[in-house]
Design a protein around this motif. Structure first.
Motif: not given
Length: 863
Positions: A181-186, A150-156, A197-203
């Motif tokens: 990419h990273e995220g913080t939340g309850d 089961s998922l009770k995510i605080q951050n990824y 926060k995210s960074t990437a290169k797109v084609s």
């Protein structure tokens, strides 16, 4: 007492630390079993992972479960395709989760992963490869109760991911690379704010046309998330496309049919600096100190549903009016910049999207350049209508924009071109539907690459027609070479947009062409880096063209070819030479054959014809001929020859790999002389066979045939005449200079030395003339620099002695026979006188006897 307490505390601490180290080993199998059970009960795919481990230290007081090299491979209809590949996956949970029973779910608080790949594919039937779940929402309560996670995510957090999206039906391919990419939340709450926060290169490619390539994106955003409604709302956010800032407002919501979009976006400021920030990072420079006037804005919206059949309606407007910019420390500015571009979809049907570049205009000094283009029907059969008109002084580009170049460009580009075509007509070569017109020219062009090779184009003129692009004139120099080319290029748009072959037919002339000027070189070494090796040369697979070439002089390696002409056909990664002719080595060489780089190791197959070429030059300057027949400096004169050979090529320089070649050679020597002093082999032969002067051997009109393979040359026996001696030569030698030759000499007895002459001197001239020639064999082994000679000269003298003895024996026999005949004749004469008296009586008797005999014979014959 204090010491005792401290001692006990230290022991307890050691026990606790030891336990923290030991617990992961006790629970490792249980954790691996839980993970395997969770995966196998959830997906219909081939799943594997290298290892799973447990750590109590990474996120103490929480535990971390680590999974290495997790791979999910699809089953049919995507058999063998990778859906997910994770280099490392870490799951953070409370330590107490380790002590739950087998049927109790593990509660995951945090997730992190590195070096991942997510590969989403839709096939032509619209089926996605990600639909691998085994269970649905109507499963029994028993199944739900046994769910082990089961998922009770605080951050990824994910690092260095690649996301690929391929729709085979609409021919869309999007790649998000270098994704962090990273995220913080309850996530224990149904409504939360997620800080990301995210960074990437797109084609992005659509129907083989590239629209974006490695565009750098950055997004820092607070997303309001409603888990019950699957709704994500943009709150505080800041995005960058390369260095172009954007702000978003609105939401994205997940529904059964797809996603609902209601988004607006715009540049937060209207400065023309925004446009400079849009330039790809590979060509961009710092914006500090740049002076700009005018504005540049990007604004738009996307509203509607993204489903299997629809896209949100959208409108993106990119605009600038009478802007300018000038970089610090650069002398030129770009003025009167006008941009008016719109990307619009008004129906929600993807094919109805159209792009209008209504105007793009700018001025540098007095040179003005204008462009416009319209693209519609983008997914079914894109239709393009475009025009270019204006002048650009290329030298001003680096004076107005900090282009990253080692050497500045120079030249004047002029264009006045219009084009209208659809991709279907391009693909099917239906030239009647393609409307091209106008010209483009380049003059005074100068470019120097990183290896300091310069290309100067004095004049290039291109004329655009519906079916072809005519290269009316192309005059250029580079290094030691000059070129003049004209011809016709076909299927240019098919090559540009559909990756079809590029066809053409050209004529080239040159006063001097140095092949090295067109070879690919590695990067030179610097103080910090080693030199990069030359790249393997490849004949481009897309080329299908013919080149009729003439050159007064061609410089190739150490060779200087004169009056070169021939036809070069390039097709299917193969170059075919037809009727190639050149004057070299005092004669001419003709060549036909092929060079292919289609396989990993390049190959060649050639036929060469040598006519009246100088032997010394040919066998000195051609490495291949040195190996086949190392006679340079030994034999002087001319050669006529035909050579057939094939083998492998060095992939860097496309020169023959001599150890791999095989073939045959037929040659005729003309007007030759021999210099035996330059040959250890001939000198050794002279020492062993003294009656032959190697310098006086006549090789004129000698014809030789040889074959070569696996580094060995086989010479078919051929005859040489030296005075009244016949010499037959044959054998083998290797490219490594080893040899094994046999010489058969048919030698008159007079050449066999003093011992032989002692026999002959006792004979009359008539008898000596009757002696037969003596066969002598000579074997040559060792190598060309250290030969070993062996002969059967002694047995030849013995053979001569035997022949003389037999001749004397025959003479004695003839004398004895003559004496015996004389004695018989004398005895016959003595008896004649005694018998005279008896003759009359015997005649009478013979007459009577004859008559009786006739009578008897008549009786028997009659009977």
């Amino acid at each position: 007492m204090l010491k005792k307490i401290l001692k006990i505390a230290a022991i307890v601490l050691v026990v606790i630390v030891a336990a923290l180290f030991a617990i992961p080993y006790f629970f490792k199998d249980q954790i691996k079993a839980k993970i395997a059970e969770a995966i196998n009960e959830s997906v219909d795919a081939k799943v594997s992972f290298a290892d799973a481990d447990l750590s109590l230290f990474k996120n103490f007081p929480n535990a971390t479960v680590g999974i290495e090299k997790l791979v999910i491979i699809n089953k049919a209809p995507f058999e063998g395709d990778t859906l997910v590949s994770l280099g490392e996956l870490n799951l953070k949970m409370s330590i107490k989760e380790l002590f739950k029973g087998k049927e109790e779910p593990l509660s995951i608080q945090g997730i992190s992963s590195t070096n991942g790949l997510i590969n989403i594919i839709f096939n032509k039937d619209g089926v996605g490869n990600f639909d691998i779940a085994l269970k649905d929402k109507n499963e029994t309560k028993k199944d739900e109760a046994s769910k082990p996670l089961s998922l009770k995510i605080q951050n990824y957090k994910i690092e260095n991911f690649t996301f690929r999206y391929i729709d085979q039906g609409s021919k869309i391919k999007m790649v998000i690379d270098s994704l962090n990419h990273e995220g913080t939340g309850d996530f224990t709450n149904s409504k939360l704010d997620l800080t990301t926060k995210s960074t990437a290169k797109v084609s992005l490619d659509m129907d083989k046309v590239n629209y974006m390539k490695n565009v750098k994106l950055t997004l820092d955003a607070v997303l309001g998330i409603d888990l019950e409604q699957s709704k994500y709302t943009f709150k505080e956010n800041k995005a960058l496309i390369n260095q172009l800032p954007l702000e978003f407002d609105g939401f994205i919501q997940m529904v059964d049919a797809g996603q609902i979009y209601d988004l607006k976006f715009k540049t937060p400021t209207s400065s023309f600096t925004n446009f400079l920030g849009l330039i790809p990072s590979a060509y961009a420079s710092s914006l500090d100190g740049v002076k700009t006037t005018g504005d540049f804005t990007v604004a738009g919206f996307a509203k509607g549903q993204l489903t299997d059949t629809t896209v949100p309606k959208f409108n993106i407007a990119i605009a600038s009016n009478n802007a300018s910019f000038q970089y610090p420390n650069l002398p030129k500015s770009v003025q009167n910049i006008v941009i008016d571009t719109k990307i619009i979809n008004e129906t929600g049907i993807l094919n109805d999207t159209y792009v209008n570049l209504d105007k793009l205009s700018f001025r540098i000094d007095q040179d003005i350049f204008n462009a416009k283009a319209n693209i519609k029907n983008i997914t079914v059969n894109p239709i393009v209508d475009a025009a270019l008109k204006g002048t650009i002084n290329l030298a001003n580009l680096s004076k107005a924009y900090p282009i990253k170049m080692d050497k500045p460009l120079a030249g004047i580009l002029k264009a006045d071109v219009t084009t209208n075509f659809d991709m279907a007509s391009v693909e099917k070569s239906q030239y009647q539907n393609i409307k091209n017109a106008g010209t483009m020219s380049l003059s005074g062009f100068k470019y120097t690459d990183e290896n300091n090779k310069a290309m100067n184009i004095s004049t290039a003129l291109v004329e655009f027609n519906p079916s072809t692009i005519n290269l009316k004139k192309f005059d250029a120099t580079t290094g030691k070479s000059d070129l003049s080319i004209n011809g016709v290029l076909e299927n240019f748009y098919g090559f540009m947009f559909k990756k079809q072959e590029l066809r053409g037919n050209f004529n080239m002339s040159s006063n001097q062409l140095a092949v090295d000027d067109f070879m690919t070189a590695g990067e030179p070494a610097t103080e910090k880096t080693a030199a990069k090796p030359t790249e393997a040369m490849k004949i481009p697979a897309f080329l299908n063209c013919t080149l009729n070439a003439k050159a007064t002089t061609v410089l190739y390696d150490n060779l200087k070819l004169k009056d070169v002409s021939g036809r070069l056909i390039v097709k299917d990664e193969k170059a075919t030479l037809e009727n190639f002719k050149t004057s070299i080595f005092g004669g001419t060489i003709g060549l036909t054959g092929t060079v292919s780089t289609k396989t990993k190791v390049p190959t060649f197959d050639m036929n060469l014809g040598f006519n009246q070429v100088d032997i010394a030059q040919t066998f000195t300057q051609l490495d291949m001929m040195k190996k086949i027949a190392p006679i340079a400096g030994i034999i002087n004169g001319k050669l006529n020859s035909t050579i057939k050979l094939n083998g492998n090529l060095d992939s860097k320089e496309l020169t023959p790999d001599l150890s791999s070649i095989s073939g045959d050679l037929l040659g005729q020597l003309l007007s030759t002389t021999i210099n035996s002093k330059n040959s250890t082999v001939l000198s050794a032969l002279t020492s062993n066979i003294k009656f032959i002067d190697m310098n006086k051997i006549n090789l004129n009109d000698i014809k030789a045939a040889l074959t070569f393979e696996n580094g060995k040359v086989n010479v078919k026996p051929f005859d040489i005449k030296y005075q009244d001696i016949k010499i037959t030569v044959g054998g083998t030698h290797g490219f490594d200079q080893t040899m094994n030759y046999n010489l058969k000499l048919d030698v008159p007895a007079k050449y066999l030395g003093s011992e032989a002459n002692a026999f002959i001197s006792k004979m009359s001239p008539a008898d000596a003339a009757k002696l037969q020639n003596i066969p002598i064999n000579a074997m040559i082994t060792g190598n060309f620099s250290n030969p070993k000679i062996s002969t059967d000269m002694k047995s030849a003298v013995t053979s001569l002695a035997s022949q003389v003895a037999n001749q004397q024996k025959e003479k004695l026999t003839q004398k004895g026979t003559s004496a015996l005949n004389d004695l018989i004749n004398k005895n016959t004469k003595a008896k004649d006188t005694t018998q005279a008296a008896k003759t009359e009586k015997e005649q009478k008797t013979q007459e009577v006897t004859k008559k009786a005999s006739d009578l008897l014979n008549g009786l028997f014959k009659k009977k």
